[in-house]
Design a protein around this motif. Structure first.
Motif, PDB file in Angstrom:
ATOM      1  N   LYS A   2      21.038  40.721  11.947  1.00 44.63           N
ATOM      2  CA  LYS A   2      21.012  39.439  12.567  1.00 44.63           C
ATOM      3  C   LYS A   2      22.716  39.113  13.250  1.00 44.63           C
ATOM      4  CE  LYS A   2      18.272  36.260  11.781  1.00 44.63           C
ATOM      5  NZ  LYS A   2      17.418  35.593  12.837  1.00 44.63           N
ATOM      6  N   VAL A   3      22.586  38.818  14.295  1.00 48.31           N
ATOM      7  CA  VAL A   3      24.032  38.471  14.967  1.00 48.31           C
ATOM      8  C   VAL A   3      23.821  36.959  15.647  1.00 48.31           C
ATOM      9  CG1 VAL A   3      25.599  39.196  16.720  1.00 48.31           C
ATOM     10  CG2 VAL A   3      24.560  40.847  15.194  1.00 48.31           C
ATOM     11  N   LEU A  41      23.989  28.871  21.644  1.00 51.32           N
ATOM     12  CA  LEU A  41      23.957  29.949  20.550  1.00 51.32           C
ATOM     13  C   LEU A  41      22.874  30.903  20.809  1.00 51.32           C
ATOM     14  CD1 LEU A  41      24.492  30.659  17.562  1.00 51.32           C
ATOM     15  CD2 LEU A  41      22.621  29.065  16.797  1.00 51.32           C
ATOM     16  N   VAL A  42      23.389  32.244  20.771  1.00 55.05           N
ATOM     17  CA  VAL A  42      22.214  33.278  21.072  1.00 55.05           C
ATOM     18  C   VAL A  42      22.286  33.941  19.836  1.00 55.05           C
ATOM     19  CG1 VAL A  42      21.559  35.327  22.288  1.00 55.05           C
ATOM     20  CG2 VAL A  42      23.165  33.398  23.531  1.00 55.05           C
ATOM     21  N   GLU A  43      20.667  34.054  19.336  1.00 60.55           N
ATOM     22  CA  GLU A  43      20.573  34.978  17.984  1.00 60.55           C
ATOM     23  C   GLU A  43      19.874  36.112  18.485  1.00 60.55           C
ATOM     24  OE1 GLU A  43      20.388  31.636  14.376  1.00 60.55           O
ATOM     25  OE2 GLU A  43      18.322  32.329  15.304  1.00 60.55           O
ATOM     26  N   MET A  44      20.449  37.322  17.936  1.00 59.90           N
ATOM     27  CA  MET A  44      19.735  38.494  18.207  1.00 59.90           C
ATOM     28  C   MET A  44      19.536  39.297  16.925  1.00 59.90           C
ATOM     29  SD  MET A  44      21.761  39.980  21.555  1.00 59.90           S
ATOM     30  CE  MET A  44      23.296  40.286  20.718  1.00 59.90           C
ATOM     31  N   ASP A  45      18.398  40.194  16.756  1.00 59.18           N
ATOM     32  CA  ASP A  45      18.035  40.986  15.685  1.00 59.18           C
ATOM     33  C   ASP A  45      18.615  42.266  16.309  1.00 59.18           C
ATOM     34  OD1 ASP A  45      17.537  39.507  13.532  1.00 59.18           O
ATOM     35  OD2 ASP A  45      15.541  39.152  14.471  1.00 59.18           O
ATOM     36  N   VAL A  46      19.638  42.795  15.775  1.00 65.72           N
ATOM     37  CA  VAL A  46      19.974  44.528  16.522  1.00 65.72           C
ATOM     38  C   VAL A  46      19.915  45.538  15.433  1.00 65.72           C
ATOM     39  CG1 VAL A  46      21.524  43.514  18.230  1.00 65.72           C
ATOM     40  CG2 VAL A  46      22.227  44.032  15.887  1.00 65.72           C
ATOM     41  N   ALA A  47      19.838  46.811  15.602  1.00 59.91           N
ATOM     42  CA  ALA A  47      19.667  47.817  14.819  1.00 59.91           C
ATOM     43  C   ALA A  47      20.712  47.834  13.763  1.00 59.91           C
ATOM     44  CB  ALA A  47      19.385  49.220  15.511  1.00 59.91           C
ATOM     45  N   ASP A  48      20.669  47.986  12.622  1.00 62.97           N
ATOM     46  CA  ASP A  48      21.715  48.209  11.572  1.00 62.97           C
ATOM     47  C   ASP A  48      23.098  48.981  12.376  1.00 62.97           C
ATOM     48  OD1 ASP A  48      20.401  46.540   9.923  1.00 62.97           O
ATOM     49  OD2 ASP A  48      19.766  47.862   8.685  1.00 62.97           O
ATOM     50  N   TYR A  71      33.563  33.471  23.619  1.00 65.90           N
ATOM     51  CA  TYR A  71      32.355  33.799  22.963  1.00 65.90           C
ATOM     52  C   TYR A  71      32.995  34.324  21.669  1.00 65.90           C
ATOM     53  CZ  TYR A  71      32.938  38.662  23.888  1.00 65.90           C
ATOM     54  OH  TYR A  71      33.709  40.087  24.080  1.00 65.90           O
ATOM     55  N   ARG A  72      32.026  33.950  20.629  1.00 66.38           N
ATOM     56  CA  ARG A  72      32.538  34.386  19.172  1.00 66.38           C
ATOM     57  C   ARG A  72      31.329  35.082  18.607  1.00 66.38           C
ATOM     58  NH1 ARG A  72      31.796  31.557  14.418  1.00 66.38           N
ATOM     59  NH2 ARG A  72      31.254  29.444  15.468  1.00 66.38           N
ATOM     60  N   ILE A  73      31.382  36.226  17.888  1.00 63.03           N
ATOM     61  CA  ILE A  73      30.340  36.951  17.271  1.00 63.03           C
ATOM     62  C   ILE A  73      30.220  36.580  15.722  1.00 63.03           C
ATOM     63  CG2 ILE A  73      29.303  39.212  16.864  1.00 63.03           C
ATOM     64  CD1 ILE A  73      30.846  40.120  19.547  1.00 63.03           C
ATOM     65  N   GLU A  74      29.109  36.523  15.398  1.00 60.10           N
ATOM     66  CA  GLU A  74      29.042  36.267  13.884  1.00 60.10           C
ATOM     67  C   GLU A  74      27.935  37.035  13.245  1.00 60.10           C
ATOM     68  OE1 GLU A  74      27.595  32.535  10.968  1.00 60.10           O
ATOM     69  OE2 GLU A  74      27.787  32.172  13.012  1.00 60.10           O
ATOM     70  N   LYS A  75      28.208  37.959  12.298  1.00 60.16           N
ATOM     71  CA  LYS A  75      27.115  38.820  11.764  1.00 60.16           C
ATOM     72  C   LYS A  75      26.622  38.066  10.458  1.00 60.16           C
ATOM     73  CE  LYS A  75      28.886  43.145  13.057  1.00 60.16           C
ATOM     74  NZ  LYS A  75      29.703  44.526  12.486  1.00 60.16           N
ATOM     75  N   VAL A  76      25.470  37.516  10.462  1.00 62.35           N
ATOM     76  CA  VAL A  76      24.847  36.816   9.576  1.00 62.35           C
ATOM     77  C   VAL A  76      23.873  37.807   8.379  1.00 62.35           C
ATOM     78  CG1 VAL A  76      22.955  34.893   9.160  1.00 62.35           C
ATOM     79  CG2 VAL A  76      24.290  35.115  11.295  1.00 62.35           C
ATOM     80  N   SER A  77      24.367  37.351   7.015  1.00 68.26           N
ATOM     81  CA  SER A  77      23.823  38.297   5.842  1.00 68.26           C
ATOM     82  C   SER A  77      22.253  37.976   6.069  1.00 68.26           C
ATOM     83  CB  SER A  77      24.450  37.943   4.765  1.00 68.26           C
ATOM     84  OG  SER A  77      24.111  36.616   4.475  1.00 68.26           O
ATOM     85  N   GLU A  78      21.713  38.935   5.740  1.00 64.23           N
ATOM     86  CA  GLU A  78      19.966  38.743   5.488  1.00 64.23           C
ATOM     87  C   GLU A  78      19.675  37.906   4.285  1.00 64.23           C
ATOM     88  OE1 GLU A  78      17.807  40.267   7.416  1.00 64.23           O
ATOM     89  OE2 GLU A  78      19.504  41.257   8.720  1.00 64.23           O
ATOM     90  N   ASN A  79      20.550  37.514   3.447  1.00 61.32           N
ATOM     91  CA  ASN A  79      20.035  36.425   2.508  1.00 61.32           C
ATOM     92  C   ASN A  79      20.299  35.132   3.067  1.00 61.32           C
ATOM     93  OD1 ASN A  79      19.900  38.497   0.860  1.00 61.32           O
ATOM     94  ND2 ASN A  79      21.740  38.457  -0.099  1.00 61.32           N
TER      95      ASN A  79
END
Length: 80
Positions: A2-3, A41-48, A71-79
């Motif tokens: 998730k990004v 805010l744009v949330e995306m699920d992208v391939a690992d 813009y700023r990119i934030e990788k979100v942990s799955e937890n």
């Protein structure tokens, strides 16, 4: 993976939506708000395996207007 992409106007770019919200807050009696800036805010699920460079390219080509926005990119942990 998730990004989250946080997009905001560059400093100095007029923000009429932010100004309207600021005015509305004052009208509702909220004091102490000096300025309001509106972004998105744009949330995306992208391939690992998606690279940082590829995500950055998505932002530059479509998700942000590079003339007036940052813009700023934030990788979100799955937890989270």
């Amino acid at each position: 993976m998730k990004v989250r992409i946080h997009v905001s106007l560059k400093p100095g770019v007029l923000d009429p939506q932010g100004r309207a919200v600021h005015h509305a807050l004052e009208g509702l009696g909220f004091e102490g708000v000096d300025d309001v800036r509106i972004g998105r805010l744009v949330e995306m699920d992208v391939a690992d395996g998606t690279s940082d460079d590829r995500i950055d390219e998505m932002c530059r080509k479509l998700l942000a207007n590079m003339v007036i926005e940052n813009y700023r990119i934030e990788k979100v942990s799955e937890n989270a």
